[in-house]
Design a protein around this motif. Structure first.
Motif, short mmCIF file in Angstrom:
data_model
loop_
_atom_site.label_atom_id
_atom_site.label_comp_id
_atom_site.label_asym_id
_atom_site.label_seq_id
_atom_site.Cartn_x
_atom_site.Cartn_y
_atom_site.Cartn_z
N TYR A 289 0.82 -1.22 0.00
CA TYR A 289 0.00 0.00 0.00
C TYR A 289 0.85 1.27 0.00
O TYR A 289 0.34 2.36 0.17
N ALA B 231 3.99 2.44 -8.88
CA ALA B 231 2.80 2.71 -9.69
C ALA B 231 3.12 3.74 -10.77
O ALA B 231 2.76 3.57 -11.95
N ASP C 294 -5.58 8.41 -10.34
CA ASP C 294 -6.40 7.22 -10.15
C ASP C 294 -6.11 6.55 -8.82
O ASP C 294 -6.98 5.89 -8.23
N LEU C 295 -4.89 6.71 -8.37
CA LEU C 295 -4.49 6.08 -7.11
C LEU C 295 -5.11 6.78 -5.89
O LEU C 295 -5.39 6.14 -4.87
N ILE D 214 -8.25 5.60 -3.70
CA ILE D 214 -8.14 4.62 -2.61
C ILE D 214 -8.14 5.33 -1.27
O ILE D 214 -8.82 4.93 -0.32
N ASP E 142 -12.59 4.51 -4.25
CA ASP E 142 -12.20 3.44 -5.16
C ASP E 142 -11.32 2.44 -4.43
O ASP E 142 -10.62 2.80 -3.47
N HIS E 143 -11.32 1.22 -4.95
CA HIS E 143 -10.29 0.27 -4.51
C HIS E 143 -9.05 0.42 -5.37
O HIS E 143 -7.93 0.39 -4.89
N SER E 144 -9.26 0.59 -6.66
CA SER E 144 -8.17 0.93 -7.58
C SER E 144 -8.82 1.49 -8.84
O SER E 144 -9.85 0.98 -9.28
N TRP F 31 -7.24 1.90 -11.89
CA TRP F 31 -6.46 1.67 -13.11
C TRP F 31 -6.70 0.24 -13.61
O TRP F 31 -7.14 -0.64 -12.87
N TYR G 259 -5.29 -2.97 -14.18
CA TYR G 259 -4.07 -3.60 -13.69
C TYR G 259 -3.42 -4.52 -14.71
O TYR G 259 -2.20 -4.75 -14.68
N PRO H 166 -3.80 -4.11 -8.00
CA PRO H 166 -4.33 -3.18 -6.98
C PRO H 166 -3.56 -3.28 -5.67
O PRO H 166 -2.92 -4.30 -5.38
N TYR H 167 -3.62 -2.23 -4.88
CA TYR H 167 -2.97 -2.22 -3.58
C TYR H 167 -3.56 -3.30 -2.67
O TYR H 167 -4.73 -3.64 -2.76
#
Length: 401
Positions: free
Chosen positions: A125, A131, A140-141, A144, A149-151, A153, A155, A162-163
């Motif tokens: 994280y 990234a 986009d990051l 989080i 958002d969770h992610s 982008w 991936y 994702p983180y």
């Protein structure tokens, strides 16, 4: 038996100390090696910006001229500026939390730029620099940490997962992915694939990490375990977790381990390129311990002044990863004041863009939490979404009665 034997018992140098019965001197030597770089530290650029030749690793940075170094410097400056801006925005209530990377820019940019287009990266994280190196838009990051958002982008397109918030869990995920690369025959030559997995020194005390080591070793998975040893697992120093330097743990699982100066972007680039090459050719996993230092808090909920001394922080400021590249470029004529001023201006503009994006980030609709849960439609999930939206509609119509 000399005390150094406990610190690094290399093959052919005699038997290692018995783990259950080390002498006091051996224990002290081992503990010291967990908190100091030690003779095993791979370094190509000193804190003063002087180049150190390396018979083993110079060939892996043979293409690094002044232009490449300027780009690496730019990467680190922009990532640090973005990190500082995000930290400030959390203090202003625009982000729910922030995880600083201050001081770890070289470890992340050096290793991130070593990755090939088909390689896959699994972050924890804190890997904002990785990234960035993988082409992820840092805007986009930020979702989080704003809890929208969770992610944000793709991936697969960026080859950057994702983180992962659960400590060490990404190591198991990475091991499984790398095993898949091996099973599908994507290793064995220069065109092979590899996976890199990032975790901190504190994660090495988690069972998931050790299970990942076992699976990676047993199946010769093309997996680089990249441990950013920033000296502190929140408030616990590394020497409270290990008698030996962390990279030496690899030997117990049957694969190579190496310690690199995590504040040396050139060394991190070279060592990671070497490790990825080993993996792509089917030689199994490699553990890299990037010996660095977290210059800020663990997260914005942490107060590092409660558990570490300011003298320690001041000592590590002298090893700043950005300043040593700046010193090297300035001394050798690879860059002038106009270049450095231009990079700083670009970094300030970059931070302003992140700030504008964050302040204007739209609130996601309530049904967003049901999106992208499964690859295929799910009647159960659809029913849950309709029930939840109906529940929320009840609040909107309650005032009409």
């Amino acid at each position: 038996m000399p005390s150094e034997q406990w610190t690094h018992p290399e093959p052919g140098e005699g038997p290692a100390a018995i783990a259950a019965q080390p002498s006091p001197e051996q224990v002290i030597a081992g503990l010291r090696a967990t908190s100091e770089g030690g003779a095993e530290l791979t370094q190509l650029l000193t804190p003063e910006g002087q180049r150190i030749p390396s018979e083993q690793f110079d060939s892996y940075v043979a293409d690094v001229d002044d232009e490449v170094l300027r780009n690496l410097y730019r990467d680190m400056v922009l990532v640090r500026r973005a990190d500082r801006e995000a930290n400030a925005m959390q203090r202003q209530g625009q982000l729910g939390i922030w995880v600083p990377l201050l001081g770890q820019e070289a470890a992340q940019i050096g290793s991130g730029r070593a990755l090939g287009p088909r390689d896959m990266a699994f972050p924890s994280y804190r890997e904002h620099g990785v990234a960035y190196a993988r082409g992820v838009d840092l805007r986009d990051l930020l979702g989080i940490f704003r809890c929208t958002d969770h992610s944000g982008w793709d991936y697969q397109a960026h080859r950057f997962h994702p983180y992962t918030i659960v400590i060490g869990n990404q190591v198991l995920n990475a091991a499984g992915y790398a095993m898949g690369q091996k099973f599908e025959g994507k290793v064995g030559d220069d065109d092979g694939e590899a996976t890199i997995c990032y975790f901190g020194d504190g994660a090495t005390s988690q069972g998931d990490v050790h299970e990942g080591f076992v699976w990676g070793a047993v199946y010769d998975a093309p997996l680089v375990f990249f441990c950013q040893n920033n000296q502190w697992a929140i408030s616990e120093p590394t020497e409270r977790q290990s008698r030996l330097p962390l990279y030496q743990r690899a030997r117990g699982y049957g694969f190579p381990g190496i310690r690199v100066d995590g504040n040396d972007v050139l060394a991190c680039l070279a060592v990671t390129r070497w490790a990825l090459e080993q993996c792509r050719h089917g030689n199994g996993p490699v553990l890299i311990e990037a010996f660095t230092y977290r210059m800020d808090a663990h997260t914005t909920t942490d107060d590092p002044t409660r558990y570490r001394l300011s003298d320690e922080l001041e000592e590590w400021k002298l090893k700043d990863p950005i300043e040593r590249v700046r010193a090297y470029l300035a001394r050798g004529g690879g860059a002038d004041h106009d270049f450095f001023d231009g990079v700083q201006a670009e970094a300030d503009e970059f931070a302003a863009q992140l700030r504008e994006h964050t302040f204007n980030m739209p609130e996601p609709p309530p049904d967003r939490i049901f999106a992208n849960v499964y690859a295929e439609p799910s009647p159960v999930l659809d029913a849950q979404r309709e029930e939840y939206l109906s529940y929320l509609d009840g609040f909107a119509t309650a005032g009409e009665h």
